[in-house]
Structure formats: structure tokens, C-alpha cells
Design a protein around this motif. Structure first.
Motif, short mmCIF file in Angstrom:
data_model
loop_
_atom_site.label_atom_id
_atom_site.label_comp_id
_atom_site.label_asym_id
_atom_site.label_seq_id
_atom_site.Cartn_x
_atom_site.Cartn_y
_atom_site.Cartn_z
N GLU A 1 8.29 -4.12 43.49
CA GLU A 1 8.91 -3.59 42.24
C GLU A 1 10.21 -3.69 41.95
OE1 GLU A 1 7.41 0.64 41.02
OE2 GLU A 1 9.54 0.84 40.71
N ILE A 2 10.92 -4.05 42.77
CA ILE A 2 12.24 -4.24 42.40
C ILE A 2 12.90 -5.35 43.33
CG2 ILE A 2 13.36 -2.53 43.84
CD1 ILE A 2 15.42 -2.19 41.30
N GLU B 1 18.71 1.10 37.47
CA GLU B 1 17.59 0.85 37.68
C GLU B 1 16.40 1.41 37.08
OE1 GLU B 1 19.85 1.13 39.69
OE2 GLU B 1 20.48 -0.86 40.94
N LEU B 2 16.80 2.74 36.79
CA LEU B 2 15.60 3.49 36.49
C LEU B 2 15.21 3.58 35.06
CD1 LEU B 2 16.25 6.87 38.26
CD2 LEU B 2 14.77 5.04 38.98
N LYS C 1 9.01 6.32 44.85
CA LYS C 1 9.21 5.17 44.04
C LYS C 1 10.34 4.12 44.73
CE LYS C 1 8.49 8.14 40.12
NZ LYS C 1 9.46 8.96 39.04
N PHE D 1 15.57 2.14 46.18
CA PHE D 1 16.50 0.82 45.94
C PHE D 1 17.94 1.17 45.44
CE2 PHE D 1 18.47 -2.58 43.47
CZ PHE D 1 18.47 -3.59 44.34
N ALA D 2 17.61 2.08 44.26
CA ALA D 2 19.01 2.51 43.55
C ALA D 2 19.83 3.42 44.41
CB ALA D 2 18.62 3.24 42.37
N THR E 1 11.89 1.90 43.31
CA THR E 1 13.32 1.45 42.38
C THR E 1 14.17 2.66 42.83
OG1 THR E 1 11.81 0.61 40.76
CG2 THR E 1 13.91 1.32 40.12
N LEU E 2 13.66 3.92 42.92
CA LEU E 2 14.50 4.90 43.13
C LEU E 2 15.36 4.91 44.51
CD1 LEU E 2 15.33 7.27 41.33
CD2 LEU E 2 13.37 8.78 42.29
#
Lengths: 192, 858
Positions: free
Chosen positions: A58-59, A87-88, B300, B305-306, B302-303
Motif C-alpha cells: 500500500e505505501i 499520507e492519509l 491500515k 507507516f505515517a 498507510t496509517l
């Protein structure tokens, strides 16, 4: 990773790309001059694809950019923003893109079907992001704006229309043949 | 219709991509059919898609081709098929930059934009704004204003976004729409709200009062869009950066309240903003860190990761604040997303204790091959910073770095590893041997020439001083056999250093160097021959001068001197002493002679000072004959700190001489000392050979005087006591300005006019450049310039003595020839604040003269 805060701006998305399973570009839009030439853009896409096609994670951070992605069968969807971008927000754009394309392709997210609906896909991307600004991130609103008139008519129905039209044409042609045959008949008699 | 379907079937049969192999010329040909009547929407739509596709694949359309296609496309406005029309808009935008005369569609677009069909309006606005120029903008301004406040959200959003694009070229026009934008900001639609807020902020960006008003209005509530809230957080954070008293600010409360927002996007933005604020306190961080901790266990990626990325940033400044999250971070080490895992590990490395290092290193080792080079560099940096934190753990980390060095990776990555290893070797003497052997192993199979030469140089420097220098020879000699010319040359130099330093190895080294005498590359051959012959002499002084320490001259200077010598051949051999030395920038020079060494840690300054001293001394012509500097002592204070003059002594030991360097500082602001020197009298009868006085000693500016003492041949008699007397002549000077009350140096100069000052400036070069900054007591620039010109007695060039009206800064160029025919150029940059500040840069062909001029000005 520098610590400076990002300038508050509406220009959020640097690029959107849809690649196929060989990493070839199907649609991609770059909204600023991070990669000024198509050659550099494609190099970046290749690099991105190589790093992402194996793991569905995903990232990823690549060349100082944050790239979020999703894939299905033979299509890869990417949304790219600055490394300091939230990012969100990028993911929300990605999810909208994926959802809209999925609706356009009637859940049949494959390269082949995408090529049949390429025009709608172009329109959808244009409605999601305009020059780097997120225009709309609600899939329902996008679908309504793309307003799949014409194209929205299911393919079978469209074909049906075509078929009817061609049937009619055939019918008319037969009529013409009969007509000309009729016209010629008396002559034949005369000759005999 | 039939034809099209047939064609499509064919393509479908061929490959899965019906657009594959589409050629530009073919598409342009097809686009001509837009002119056919009646228009067949589906067919035309398909052709437009093809044009889009070809454009998107990066085919370059010539202006002519693009214009032709564009004009054909305008015919399609006759059709009312919505799909077709929308595709036309899209292509208009695509082609706006490549085709000519795109504005001919303005009227069609304006019609659509004001028409009844909502579907067309939004898209038409965006297309129109893309093609419009500043003259046309006036004509559509009215429509734009209407569109911004339109009740249909898509129309309003389109107008707002397009306005923001227009700001780039026509900011003034867009500024006139601010009332409409403000109205749009209170719209019910969340996206309209977001776009309006963004545009408002952009319009008012440079007016901080307006921005803070706007922010305080919207922070009170009323924003429904998470995007808009994120934007507002960002604007608030920017405002906070400028504010002095942050604690009492309502903006902080707003950002903190956003941590409890229902949208994750907003929560993260707020946490991110808090973390990135300048000097955040632990108290401010705590709530942000705790929401980030919650995100760490989110499903998630991305969450996660962030959150990890932001915590990593926190760990750099407040490692203690992150320790609470260590447990969650450790779970992320095995995350499927390698980026998250790497970030988690580097965060842990920053917060972790000495005991957890072994475990962490083992875990990183398992996935290093999966992550991108960029992240590897991050890991390497984290590891090397850890090394300086816990020097005792060097062996674990060294092994880790070495194993990474063995893996594949790009140049940047390898360079980072080599840098870290070199850093560890330099910092930690225990690690030296292990580190060098890792590096040896690395150059066995290294594809990067610059890294290999760097390591060979390091080996040459450090290797001979290890207990077992012999073991490095094999690695170095292998390079001579196997590598390219640049590396071979470096390896030869490195070998020679071993030979010069280690007596027992000398015969073997000579044999190895002899083998390079027939090398195919000139440089390698030359180096081998050169070193071999010096080593044959077997003299320590030669070894030291030509092998262990390189030339201390500036390369540019040497090149120029040699060039000059070849142009004007003379009987005398070329004298290397005439070449300017490779001196440090003056700023550094000043630091070492600073009076207050306590301000910086002494051991840190130690390695560079010796080099600087060596250069300083080598720059003194009287000391040219005494050989290379052997050792410099630490400064010794000879006077009490409260006395009129402060004198520090530094003893420089040379092979046969001792130079005493006296750094003197005058603490009386109304006196200027001249011809300062220290008279030394020794009880044991050591001879004072030369005394180099400090020409001028001004208030609070350190000056240096040297005394050269010849050491007796008998090395036992080195202990000696000197009695020192500071001799000087005093001049009174004006205590207010610090400028001496004396005449300029007019009698020593000849005024010369340099018509092209900058060319002469470049010609003289930077070798003898000195730079100083002074505060002058004059109130105007003109007065200051007058004073400088009179004082220095030099000629202003390029009319630089005339100051344009109303300027607060000015550059003055002066030129002169000092006695002895030495060109002197002075560049003075003046800035007017309350008084005039002057930065003066002096260049001349003689370093002493530069110094003289600089000190004369003060």
C-alpha cells in the motif's frame, strides 16, 4: 527526511498513474515538474513498479516521494505526493480512484475491460484531481459527474441497437434488390 | 459503424491492448474524419480516446499537427453527445499548450459554461481557464464570479480550483473575486469549502494579519470537510512558527482539539503538526505521541507507516517521549511493509538501550535485502549514530555494516556504509583494526573507483601504524594487479607509505613497486618510479616530505605558477616556495588564534589545529628552511587574564628548531601596539635565530609574533628556561572607533585605475584573499566611502565610489599597487543600518600585503 512543514496549499497530488502488469503506462498524469520529461516520468514509473509489484504493501517512499498504491489482477493504481504530505489524504484519493474505476468497469478490474472504457477512465481521473488539486474524493459524486450517458448504457443494449440498425440496413438492401429485380422483369419479358 | 466494430474485433484478437502500436500519424489521419457530417459520436469519441492515449504515452505532437487536430476537434461542438463533448474538453486541456490559437474555442466554452447543462458547466469552466490568457480573462470575469458562488457544488469547485491555477499568471484579477470566494467558503458542500479556504489562504498568503484573522474565524468551527480542517491545521502551524508566545495561543488549542477529531486524516495532520513544531516541549508532545501510538496497531498500512514515520522524527529530538511506544514498534519490525519495518527499527535504534542493540541488529539483518537503497541509507545512518552513542558495541555494528557492504547496492548506499565505517575507525581506536580489515575485504570486490581509492588512501594512512601492517600489503597489491589505472595509482601510493613507515617491510615493498615500473598507465608508472627512488635513498626526511605528507601548496596556485614559468623561461630552476600554500579559509584561521579556547571542547579542535599551525608557520617566509612541523604544543597562558596584554605561547617543534608562537591580545582600547615581539633570553645559551614581530596589535584583535630558536645538535639539552619580555611601541588611537589616528599608506601606493575591476579581481585570484568585517562610525554611505578611499589611498574603480540615491548597501572596488609592484585589490561591501557596516575583502599577489591592508583598515 527534512523536518520543515509543508506549505499549506491545495496542490496535494503530484501524480496519478495506472500501470499494467508489465509496468507499462496505461494512464498517467503528472501535475507538477518533479519529472519534467516523459522519459523521466516513465523511468520513475518503471522504478516504482519494480519496487511495488511484488509486495502488496500500500505505501512506499521512493525518490523522496510518498507513493500509495493498490493493485488488482493486472492493473496497478498509484497516487503520488510529496514526502511530507499527509499520507492519509493521498490514500483517500487512491481509494476514490480505485472505487470509481471499479464502478466504471462494473467490478471487472482488468486491463482488457479498462481499455474498453478508457474514455470514462480519463474523465474520471480528470474529475478527481485537477492540476494537482483534489477536486472531489467521493466516488459517488465522481460517478455522477462522469455521468456515463451513452457509455452508461450496458454494452449488450448498445449492441442490440447496432444490431437492429444493421438488420434494418440489411432489410432495406433486400428491398432494393427486390425493387431492381422488379424493374428489370418487364425488360426481360420484352427481350424474350 | 460496421467498419469500426470489425476493426475492434481484429485488435482484440491480436493483443489485450487495442491501443498497442498506435501511431501518431495514423491517429492524426483518423482525426480528419471529425469534419465528416453527420458526426458519429461513438466513432469520434473513440478517435479522441486514441489521441488522448497517444499523447499520454509521450508522443510529441508538432505545433502544426496539434493545431490541425485541434481545429478538426472544434467541429465536434456541433454534436450534443455528452460523452463526446466531455472528451473534447479533456483534449482541449491536453492540447492547450501545444496547439496554436486555442482561444478560438472560447465562445463555445463560454456558452457551455453558462448553459443549462450542469454536466458541461464545471468541465467547461476548467477547460476555459486552461486556455484563457490575461486579455480574455477580463471578458469572462463576470461568469467566473457567478460560477464561484453557483449552487451546484461541482461548478463552484471547478471555478475555485481554476481560479487558483489562474493565480499563477493573473493574481490581480483573481484577487478581485475574494468576496465571492468568501461566500463560497460558507457553502454546505465540503469540497467547495475546502477549495474556497485554500484559495482564500493563497490570496492572503502574504498578509499575515489577514491570514490569522481568517484562521481564527474558521477554527471556531464551521468546517465540515476533513480536507479543509487539515489545511487549516497546516496554516495554523505555519502561523505558530512565527509566534513568540506559543503557549497562550488559541491555535495550539485548536490543533490539540483536532487530535480528538473523528477523521483519522485530521488526527494525523494535527499530530504531525505538533511533532514538527519548533522546540516542542514534552508536555505538548505527549497527546500527539499517544494518538500516534494508537495508529501503530491499525490494520491500515498507510496509517502505520505515517505514525511510524512521525514517531521516528520525534525520536530524533525527544527519544524519551517515544519509549512508551517501544512495544508497539517492536511488533512492527516484522511488518509486511518493509518501509514500516525499517522506520520502526531506526526509531527503536534511536530510543533503544545498549542491551537491546544485539537483538535489533539481528532483526534488521533479516530483511535488509528487501528494502530500497534509500531506506538502507537511513538504517546505515541510524547505526553509525548509534555507534558513537555506544562505542562499546562497535563490534556488533561493525559486523553488521560489513555484511551490508557485501550485499548488492548502489553507490550512494555503499558510500554511506564506507563513511560510517571510516567514522567509526576514526572515533574509536579499538575498532581500527577490525574496520580496516572489513574495508580491505570490500575493496577486493568493489566496483566504485572513488570508494576504492578512498579506502586505499585510508589504508596507507592508518595501516602502517597498526601492530601488523604486513597483512594489508596483500590486499593493496591485489589492487595493483587487478584494477583500473586510478585504483592502481592509489594502491602504489599506499604501498609506498607502508615502505616509508615500516622499516621491516621496505625490501618487500621495493620489490612490489618495481613490478609497477612497467605498468601500462603513465601515472602508475611515474608514481612507482618516484616512490621507488625516494625509498632507495632511505632518508626519513625525504620519506616524510614526499611520501607521508603531500605537497602543501594550493593546486590552483601551483598550476598557475608552472604555467607562468613555462611562458617565461628563466635560467633559474622553478622554485616551489613561490607557489602559494594551500591555506585554510581565514575564518578558521581566526578561530585557532582566538583568546577564549574554553568556549569549545579542546580535544575536538586538536586534530585540525596542528594542520593549521603547520600552514600558518609554513606561510612565514623566515621559517621556510626549518623543515616540516613535528609537533605543536597546547597553548599556555603566559599572563593573567586581567592584564593589559594577554599572551599565550604555543611551542612548535621542528627537526632542528623550536618556534615559539606568541598570540598576543591587546586589552586596552585606546592603545595600538606596533612592532610587537617577544625578547627571549635563555639561561642555557640557546641561540635565538630569528624574531618575527607582529606588525600591529590593535584592541581585542589577536596578533602573532614568532621567535625561532635553534636547537643544539645534542638532543639531551632540550630542557631550558626562557625569560620573556614583550617589546612593543605604543600608539594612541581614538577609543571610540578603534581606528588609528595616523596617516594612510598613500606613500606606499601608486594609484592605478582598473577599468575592468572584476577581471583583475579574478586574475589575482583568491589565494591571498583576506576578509574582515568592521563597524564604522559614519552615518552615511558616502561619508564612509570617502573615508575608506582617503584612508587606503587607493583608486576607486568602475565608478564604485558613487552611491546610487536611496540605497542601503553598496560595493566599493579599490585598486592599487603596493611598493614592490604588487597589485592590491580591495572589495568593500557596505551596508547601512544604524551605522555603516563594512565587509572588506582584500586580494593581492602577496599574502603579507593582503594582511597588512586588512589590518590597516581596522
Amino acid at each position: 527526511m527534512d523536518t520543515s512543514l509543508l506549505e499549506a496549499s491545495l496542490y496535494t497530488v503530484k501524480a496519478i498513474a495506472i500501470l499494467d502488469n508489465d509496468g507499462e503506462r496505461i494512464i498517467s498524469k503528472f501535475y507538477d515538474d518533479t519529472f519534467p520529461t516523459v522519459k523521466e516520468q516513465k523511468e520513475f514509473e518503471k522504478n516504482l513498479f519494480n519496487k511495488t509489484h511484488k509486495a502488496n504493501a500500500e505505501i512506499i517512499m521512493l525518490e523522496g516521494l510518498t507513493c500509495v498504491y493498490r493493485s488488482n489482477v493486472d492493473l496497478f493504481f498509484y497516487v503520488i505526493g510529496s514526502s511530507q504530505e499527509n499520507e492519509l489524504i493521498l490514500v483517500s484519493v487512491l481509494n476514490c480512484l480505485y472505487e470509481v474505476i471499479s464502478q466504471i468497469l462494473r467490478k471487472n478490474i482488468e486491463k482488457r475491460t479498462l481499455f474498453d472504457h478508457l474514455d470514462s477512465a480519463y474523465l474520471a481521473i480528470d474529475e478527481i484531481v485537477d492540476g494537482g488539486i483534489i477536486l472531489e474524493a467521493d466516488p459517488a459524486a465522481i460517478l455522477q459527474r462522469v455521468a456515463l450517458k451513452g457509455e452508461d448504457v450496458p454494452l449488450s443494449e448498445q449492441n442490440f441497437k447496432d444490431v437492429v440498425a444493421s438488420k434494418l440496413e440489411v432489410g432495406q438492401r433486400t428491398m432494393k434488390v427486390i425493387q431492381s429485380a422488379k424493374d428489370q422483369l418487364p425488360w426481360n419479358f420484352l427481350k424474350n | 459503424m460496421n467498419l469500426r466494430r470489425d476493426k475492434k474485433d481484429e485488435e482484440d484478437g491480436g493483443s489485450s491492448n487495442p491501443f498497442q502500436g498506435l501511431e501518431k500519424s495514423m491517429v492524426i489521419q483518423e482525426a480528419r474524419s471529425f469534419n465528416d457530417t453527420p458526426i458519429v459520436p461513438r466513432k469520434c469519441c473513440h478517435i479522441l480516446t486514441k489521441v488522448m492515449y497517444v499523447l499520454n504515452q509521450g508522443e510529441q505532437f508538432g505545433t502544426l499537427e496539434a493545431t490541425e487536430t485541434f481545429f478538426a476537434m472544434t467541429k465536434l461542438f456541433q454534436s450534443n453527445d455528452s460523452m463526446l463533448r466531455r472528451m473534447v474538453y479533456l483534449l482541449i486541456k491536453e492540447m492547450a499548450d501545444i496547439a496554436d490559437d486555442v482561444i478560438i474555442v472560447t465562445s463555445s466554452l463560454t456558452k457551455d459554461m453558462t448553459g443549462k447543462e450542469d454536466l458541461y458547466r464545471a468541465a467547461a469552466i476548467r477547460a476555459l481557464c486552461k486556455i484563457t490568457d490575461s486579455t480574455m480573462l477580463q471578458a469572462i470575469e463576470r461568469f467566473m464570479k457567478q460560477a464561484i458562488v453557483d449552487k451546484v457544488p461541482s461548478v463552484s469547485s471547478a471555478a475555485l480550483a481554476s481560479s487558483l491555477h489562474l493565480m499563477k499568471q493573473n493574481p490581480d484579477v483573481v484577487r478581485r473575486w475574494v468576496n465571492e470566494v468568501q461566500e463560497a467558503a460558507s457553502s454546505d458542500n465540503i469540497m467547495v469549502q475546502y477549495h474556497a479556504l485554500g484559495l482564500l489562504h493563497h490570496v492572503r498568503k502574504n498578509d499575515s494579519i489577514a491570514v490569522s484573522k481568517m484562521v481564527s474565524k474558521y477554527t471556531k468551527g464551521g468546517l465540515k470537510s476533513p480536507y479543509a480542517t487539515c489545511l487549516l491545521i497546516r496554516i495554523s502551524a505555519k502561523l505558530l512558527e512565527k509566534e513568540e508566545y506559543r503557549d497562550s495561543s488559541p491555535l495550539i488549542d485548536f490543533i490539540e482539539s483536532c487530535l480528538r477529531h473523528k477523521s483519522e486524516m485530521v488526527i494525523y495532520e494535527a499530530a504531525h503538526a505538533i511533532v514538527n513544531m519548533k522546540d516542542t516541549t514534552a508536555r505538548e508532545l505527549a497527546p500527539a505521541v499517544s494518538v500516534l501510538q494508537l495508529f501503530l496497531s491499525s490494520p491500515k498500512p498507510t496509517l502505520r507507516f505515517a505514525a511510524t514515520k512521525t514517531l521516528n522524527k520525534v525520536a530524533m529530538t525527544h527519544p524519551a517521549a517515544v519509549t512508551a511506544c517501544n512495544l508497539d514498534l517492536e511488533n512492527l519490525i516484522t511488518d509486511v511493509n518493509r518501509s514500516i519495518a525499517t522506520l520502526a527499527i531506526t526509531t527503536l535504534l534511536k530510543t533503544g538501550s545498549e542491551s537491546s542493540i544485539d537483538r535489533l541488529m539481528k532483526q534488521i539483518g533479516t530483511f535488509m535485502s528487501d528494502i530500497s537503497d534509500e531506506f538502507k541509507v537511513v538504517v546505515v545512518d541510524a547505526v553509525s549514530s548509534l555507534c558513537s552513542k555506544f562505542p562499546r558495541k562497535y563490534s556488533v555494528m561493525m559486523n553488521f555494516l560489513a555484511s551490508m557492504l557485501r550485499d548488492d547496492g548502489g553507490y550512494e548506499y555503499k558510500k554511506a556504509i564506507v563513511n560510517s565505517l571510516v567514522g567509526i575507525i576514526e572515533e574509536n581506536p579499538e575498532a581500527k583494526e577490525a574496520g580496516l580489515s572489513h574495508l580491505c575485504e570490500f575493496i577486493e570486490d568493489c566496483e566504485h573507483t572513488s570508494l576504492a581509492t578512498r579506502i586505499l588512501h585510508l589504508l596507507g594512512q592508518e595501516g602502517p601504524r597498526t601492530p601488523k601492517p604486513a597483512k594489508y600489503i596483500r590486499f593493496i597489491y591485489n589492487r595493483v594487479i587487478l584494477e583500473n589505472a586510478a585504483i592502481r595509482a592509489a594502491a602504489v601510493s599506499s604501498l609506498a607509505k607502508f615502505g616509508a613507515h615500516c622499516e621491516p617491510l621496505l625490501p618487500s615493498i621495493m620489490v612490489l613497486l618495481e613490478r609497477s615500473l612497467l605498468d601500462s598507465d603513465d601515472e602508475v608508472r611515474d608514481r612507482a618510479t618516484f616512490y621507488l627512488n625516494i625509498l632507495k635513498q632511505n632518508q626519513k626526511a625525504l620519506n616524510s616530505a614526499y611520501i607521508l605528507n603531500g605537497l602543501a601548496v594550493s593546486v590552483v596556485g601551483l598550476e598557475r605558477a608552472l604555467h607562468h614559468y613555462t611562458i617565461e623561461p628563466s635560467e633559474q630552476p622553478f622554485d616551489i616556495k613561490t607557489v602559494p600554500l594551500d591555506t585554510q579559509p581565514f575564518a578558521e584561521h581566526k578561530v585557532t588564534s582566538d583568546v577564549s579556547p574554553a568556549a569549545r571542547p579542546a580535544e575536538k579542535a586538536a586534530p585540525p589545529t596542528q594542520e593549521i599551525y603547520a600552514e600558518q608557520l609554513a606561510a612565514v617566509p623566515e621559517f621556510a628552511h626549518i623543515g616540516p612541523l613535528f609537533k605543536s604544543s597546547k597553548p599556555v597562558e603566559l599572563t593573567e587574564s586581567e592584564t593589559e596584554y594577554i599572551v599565550r605561547c604555543i611551542k612548535h617543534t621542528f627537526p632542528k628548531h623550536v618556534v615559539f608562537q606568541f598570540d598576543c591580545t591587546n586589552t586596552l582600547n585606546d592603545q595600538q601596539l606596533e612592532e610587537v615581539y617577544v625578547q627571549m633570553e635563555s639561561a642555557e645559551g640557546l641561540e635565538v635565530e630569528t624574531v618575527v614581530p607582529a606588525p600591529i596589535l590593535k584592541y581585542n584583535q589577536p596578533g602573532t609574533t614568532y621567535t625561532l630558536v635553534q636547537l643544539p645538535d645534542d638532543n639531551t639539552e632540550v630542557a631550558s628556561v626562557f625569560s620573556n619580555t614583550l617589546k612593543y611601541s605604543v600608539k594612541d588611537c581614538d577609543p571610540n572607533t578603534g581606528e588609528p589616528d595616523e596617516e594612510g599608506y598613500e606613500d606606499e601606493y601608486v594609484r592605478v585605475m582598473k577599468p575592468n575591476f572584476m577581471a583583475s579581481w579574478e586574475e589575482i585570484g583568491e589565494d591571498n584573499e583576506l576578509e574582515e568585517t568592521f563597524a564604522l562610525s559614519t552615518k552615511t554611505l558616502e561619508e564612509a566611502i570617502q573615508n575608506i578611499v582617503n584612508f587606503l589611498g587607493m583608486q576607486p574603480c568602475e565608478r564604485s565610489d558613487k552611491v546610487p540615491e536611496g540605497k542601503s548597501s553598496h560595493s566599493l572596488f579599490l585598486a592599487g599597487v603596493f611598493r614592490g609592484g604588487v597589485d592590491v585589490l580591495v572589495k568593500a561591501r557596505l551596508a547601512l543600518q544604524d551605522t555603516v557596516k563594512m565587509q572588506i575583502t582584500v586580494r593581492s599577489t602577496d599574502p603579507e600585503i593582503s594582511e597588512l591592508i586588512t589590518s590597516a583598515v581596522g
